[in-house]
Enzyme design. Sequence first.
Site, PDB file in Angstrom:
ATOM      1  N   TYR A   1       0.849  -1.179   0.000  1.00  0.00           N
ATOM      2  CA  TYR A   1       0.000   0.000   0.000  1.00  0.00           C
ATOM      3  C   TYR A   1       0.893   1.240   0.000  1.00  0.00           C
ATOM      4  CZ  TYR A   1      -3.771   3.129   1.774  1.00  0.00           C
ATOM      5  OH  TYR A   1      -4.677   4.140   1.970  1.00  0.00           O
TER       6      TYR A   1
ATOM      7  N   LYS B   1      -1.349  -1.234  -4.142  1.00  0.00           N
ATOM      8  CA  LYS B   1      -2.418  -0.241  -4.041  1.00  0.00           C
ATOM      9  C   LYS B   1      -1.720   1.114  -4.042  1.00  0.00           C
ATOM     10  CE  LYS B   1      -6.191   1.434  -1.090  1.00  0.00           C
ATOM     11  NZ  LYS B   1      -5.767   2.833  -0.879  1.00  0.00           N
TER      12      LYS B   1
END
Length: 307
Positions: free
Chosen positions: A137, A167
Amino acid sequence: MTKPFSIIPATFTAFHADGAVDLDRIPVQLSALLRDGADGAFVCGTTGEGAALTSMERMRVAEKWVEHAAEGFQVIVHVGHASAHEARTLAEHAARIGAHAIAAVAPYFLKPRNAKEVVDAIALIAAGAPKLPFYYYHVPAVTGIAVPAAQVVREARARIPNFRGIKFTDGDLNDFGQAIDACGDALDVFYGRDDFLLPALSLGVRKAVGMTYNFTTPLVRRLVDAFDASDLATARAAQAPIRTLIAASLPYGIVNALKAASAAVGVDCGAVRAPLTSLSADEAREFLARTGIVDALAAVQPMRKAA
């Protein structure tokens, strides 16, 4: 043939008036997401105020989402933590309860300085759930970790067996494009800036995780369908209210404003936790009026009473 587009809302964590986590809201949230056509949920991330929850609370939230998820609905559990070892414990728990995948930021207080140090930390986390897909992330505005995502992807591909992609929540489309190239066809790329989705589509992204998707999924479907049909005017018109919504939320802190919006047009998930501050009733009304999101959603779906 155009690949299907996957929308994964980054879900809010609901709280009771006394500040306790409201687990009973989760089935209501899930029902609303399924009704809107979402493909999954990204839980306990930035939008879910994961860093403001205890590890036990995060485990309970994850358990409830997995317990109630319909077949095919992907529950991605964010396990990132200031401690890589605590994050690994959360990863182990996500694997035990049957989560679809896990994601993690790198430790964000004592920060890694380069891609090797980022991967040193996230490899420890990913190893806690070796059979689950693991996603890095990248959200530098929150973590302060500005190591280019593309560099992390290349390092992680070589060192983390269950690394499955990224992400990416940032406006640096140059780094994003390089991260897409580094992932290639074998790895997943989720884009996390709802307000930049249209330009991200032009770079080839076909998956998104976003804050506003708790209630804007029908609008996003219109945006993507129009883009795929080369109808850029309609795509831009669908992107505009989401961009306005994000911009209007910035003075308040984003998560708290979007949570207030959800109470009006989606599912009421209650207040936010300190250090965030909930909007007053007057602030919420003013905020919603400036965004135009109520009218934008009414144009793509019959209005429904907030749950």
